[in-house]
Design a protein around this motif. Structure first.
Motif, PDB file in Angstrom:
ATOM      1  N   SER A  75      44.417  28.800  38.394  1.00 30.66           N
ATOM      2  CA  SER A  75      44.058  28.581  39.688  1.00 30.66           C
ATOM      3  C   SER A  75      42.697  28.845  39.925  1.00 30.66           C
ATOM      4  O   SER A  75      42.068  29.765  39.544  1.00 30.66           O
ATOM      5  CB  SER A  75      44.939  29.399  40.740  1.00 30.66           C
ATOM      6  OG  SER A  75      44.799  29.101  41.962  1.00 30.66           O
ATOM      7  N   PHE A  76      41.813  28.055  40.918  1.00 34.66           N
ATOM      8  CA  PHE A  76      40.439  28.128  41.099  1.00 34.66           C
ATOM      9  C   PHE A  76      40.547  28.437  42.708  1.00 34.66           C
ATOM     10  O   PHE A  76      41.369  28.025  43.708  1.00 34.66           O
ATOM     11  CB  PHE A  76      39.960  27.076  41.005  1.00 34.66           C
ATOM     12  CG  PHE A  76      39.505  27.051  39.488  1.00 34.66           C
ATOM     13  CD1 PHE A  76      38.479  27.466  39.182  1.00 34.66           C
ATOM     14  CD2 PHE A  76      40.443  25.995  38.585  1.00 34.66           C
ATOM     15  CE1 PHE A  76      38.118  27.374  37.491  1.00 34.66           C
ATOM     16  CE2 PHE A  76      40.082  26.113  37.343  1.00 34.66           C
ATOM     17  CZ  PHE A  76      39.040  26.691  36.683  1.00 34.66           C
ATOM     18  N   ARG A  77      39.364  29.217  43.089  1.00 29.53           N
ATOM     19  CA  ARG A  77      38.938  29.600  44.434  1.00 29.53           C
ATOM     20  C   ARG A  77      37.216  29.486  44.616  1.00 29.53           C
ATOM     21  O   ARG A  77      36.820  30.095  43.854  1.00 29.53           O
ATOM     22  CB  ARG A  77      39.600  30.761  45.324  1.00 29.53           C
ATOM     23  CG  ARG A  77      41.214  30.349  45.840  1.00 29.53           C
ATOM     24  CD  ARG A  77      41.460  29.249  46.883  1.00 29.53           C
ATOM     25  NE  ARG A  77      42.758  29.458  47.165  1.00 29.53           N
ATOM     26  CZ  ARG A  77      43.740  28.956  46.655  1.00 29.53           C
ATOM     27  NH1 ARG A  77      43.374  28.381  45.428  1.00 29.53           N
ATOM     28  NH2 ARG A  77      45.023  28.964  47.213  1.00 29.53           N
ATOM     29  N   ARG A  78      36.957  28.972  45.435  1.00 28.71           N
ATOM     30  CA  ARG A  78      35.389  28.918  45.781  1.00 28.71           C
ATOM     31  C   ARG A  78      35.310  30.434  46.298  1.00 28.71           C
ATOM     32  O   ARG A  78      35.800  31.095  47.490  1.00 28.71           O
ATOM     33  CB  ARG A  78      35.112  27.896  46.975  1.00 28.71           C
ATOM     34  CG  ARG A  78      33.528  27.971  47.154  1.00 28.71           C
ATOM     35  CD  ARG A  78      33.568  26.881  48.161  1.00 28.71           C
ATOM     36  NE  ARG A  78      32.062  26.694  48.650  1.00 28.71           N
ATOM     37  CZ  ARG A  78      31.509  25.899  49.577  1.00 28.71           C
ATOM     38  NH1 ARG A  78      32.390  25.026  49.957  1.00 28.71           N
ATOM     39  NH2 ARG A  78      30.033  26.017  49.545  1.00 28.71           N
ATOM     40  N   ALA A  79      34.168  31.034  46.002  1.00 29.24           N
ATOM     41  CA  ALA A  79      33.778  32.318  46.430  1.00 29.24           C
ATOM     42  C   ALA A  79      32.786  32.022  47.868  1.00 29.24           C
ATOM     43  O   ALA A  79      32.164  30.930  48.103  1.00 29.24           O
ATOM     44  CB  ALA A  79      32.960  32.952  45.450  1.00 29.24           C
ATOM     45  N   PRO A  80      33.058  33.038  48.716  1.00 32.76           N
ATOM     46  CA  PRO A  80      33.482  34.371  48.558  1.00 32.76           C
ATOM     47  C   PRO A  80      35.054  34.413  48.810  1.00 32.76           C
ATOM     48  O   PRO A  80      35.417  33.465  49.382  1.00 32.76           O
ATOM     49  CB  PRO A  80      32.780  35.163  49.760  1.00 32.76           C
ATOM     50  CG  PRO A  80      32.434  34.230  50.718  1.00 32.76           C
ATOM     51  CD  PRO A  80      32.329  32.929  50.082  1.00 32.76           C
ATOM     52  N   MET A 107      39.716  42.845  41.847  1.00 32.78           N
ATOM     53  CA  MET A 107      38.862  42.017  40.574  1.00 32.78           C
ATOM     54  C   MET A 107      38.396  40.768  40.947  1.00 32.78           C
ATOM     55  O   MET A 107      37.526  40.378  40.651  1.00 32.78           O
ATOM     56  CB  MET A 107      39.668  42.135  39.404  1.00 32.78           C
ATOM     57  CG  MET A 107      40.019  43.573  39.046  1.00 32.78           C
ATOM     58  SD  MET A 107      41.428  43.691  37.792  1.00 32.78           S
ATOM     59  CE  MET A 107      40.574  43.163  36.276  1.00 32.78           C
ATOM     60  N   LEU A 108      39.458  39.857  41.536  1.00 33.22           N
ATOM     61  CA  LEU A 108      39.084  38.440  41.854  1.00 33.22           C
ATOM     62  C   LEU A 108      37.846  38.340  42.939  1.00 33.22           C
ATOM     63  O   LEU A 108      36.957  37.668  42.785  1.00 33.22           O
ATOM     64  CB  LEU A 108      40.276  37.703  42.377  1.00 33.22           C
ATOM     65  CG  LEU A 108      41.431  37.530  41.150  1.00 33.22           C
ATOM     66  CD1 LEU A 108      42.484  36.784  41.472  1.00 33.22           C
ATOM     67  CD2 LEU A 108      40.749  36.780  39.993  1.00 33.22           C
ATOM     68  N   ILE A 109      38.023  39.129  43.811  1.00 32.96           N
ATOM     69  CA  ILE A 109      37.131  39.239  45.218  1.00 32.96           C
ATOM     70  C   ILE A 109      35.735  39.636  44.312  1.00 32.96           C
ATOM     71  O   ILE A 109      34.764  39.117  44.774  1.00 32.96           O
ATOM     72  CB  ILE A 109      37.340  40.261  46.081  1.00 32.96           C
ATOM     73  CG1 ILE A 109      38.777  39.575  46.850  1.00 32.96           C
ATOM     74  CG2 ILE A 109      36.372  40.427  46.967  1.00 32.96           C
ATOM     75  CD1 ILE A 109      39.470  40.625  47.725  1.00 32.96           C
ATOM     76  N   ASN A 110      35.582  40.689  43.527  1.00 31.19           N
ATOM     77  CA  ASN A 110      34.409  41.142  42.897  1.00 31.19           C
ATOM     78  C   ASN A 110      33.964  40.161  41.902  1.00 31.19           C
ATOM     79  O   ASN A 110      32.555  40.098  41.693  1.00 31.19           O
ATOM     80  CB  ASN A 110      34.546  42.616  42.487  1.00 31.19           C
ATOM     81  CG  ASN A 110      34.604  43.450  43.486  1.00 31.19           C
ATOM     82  OD1 ASN A 110      34.530  43.232  45.027  1.00 31.19           O
ATOM     83  ND2 ASN A 110      34.739  44.749  43.085  1.00 31.19           N
TER      84      ASN A 110
END
Length: 228
Positions: free
Chosen positions: A148-153, A189-192
């Motif tokens: 799965s993918f998400r754009r940061a932030p 972890m994902l957020i960082n």
């Protein structure tokens, strides 16, 4: 705000004209962003091997560590489940011989036990910028492509949605005598990872595979960071 320790490591590599960090350097960057990594020591000569082995303890894993070598398994530079000082000395000799011509050393790390393997990472899309990835890891990552993918932030809600979106999301629950994964830590972890991508335009890709669930705790066992 950039992390001072991570900045020093990345800037040094860029000044040297390198396109990748060594695994040891990559793990230091992750640790600077509070992403849990294996306990490990980089050893460059046999005189320091014994003390490093004592600090890490058995069983341990030994790997050839160089920014010039991305795929260690194919080159026979990974020895696992080492349980004696004699085995450690033998592995050290063989790894150093296999690394002849490459700058680096031997990475000693604790051997993480766990049956569940995940993958995390970051890729820099030309249109969307840094995007964080999460999914099932280990040797089947390329085969299953359950990611799965998400754009940061990322916000906590984004990270939680990523975990729920993969087809094998139930692997994170309490199953077959294994405790439920620490989803709060996984989200952190994902957020960082997204923060690293936002803080450093020079970081093009991060590949953390596997991330092993040791009980409930996810631990990064192998890491690659690719620079611009």
């Amino acid at each position: 705000m950039k992390n001072e320790k991570a900045t020093k490591i990345i800037d040094k590599a860029l000044k040297q004209g390198r396109k990748t960090l060594s695994e040891y350097e990559a793990k230091l960057v992750l640790a600077a962003y509070e992403i849990p990594i294996t306990k490990e020591i980089l050893v460059k000569d046999k005189d320091h091997l014994e003390k490093a082995v004592e600090k890490i303890g058995f069983p341990l894993v030994m790997k050839g560590c160089s920014a010039e070598i991305a795929h260690k398994t194919e080159k026979g530079l990974i020895h696992v489940d080492i349980r004696t000082a004699t085995e450690a000395k033998k592995a050290f000799r063989e790894i150093m011989a296999g690394m002849e011509g490459f700058e680096g050393g031997v990475l000693l790390q604790e051997m993480i036990k766990g049956r569940r393997e995940l993958v995390m990472g970051l890729t820099r899309d030309p249109q969307f910028g840094p995007c964080v990835m999460f999914g099932l890891g280990g040797i089947f990552t390329e085969i299953l492509k359950d990611i799965s993918f998400r754009r940061a932030p990322l916000e906590v809600r984004d990270a939680e949605e990523m975990m729920q979106e993969i087809r094998g999301h139930k692997i994170l629950d309490a199953v077959r005598g294994m405790e439920a994964a620490d989803k709060k830590l996984l989200a952190h972890m994902l957020i960082n990872l997204g923060r690293i991508g936002l803080d450093y335009d020079s970081v093009m890709e991060i590949d953390l595979n596997p991330v092993i669930l040791s009980g409930a705790k996810p631990v990064v066992v192998d890491a690659l960071i690719v620079l611009k």
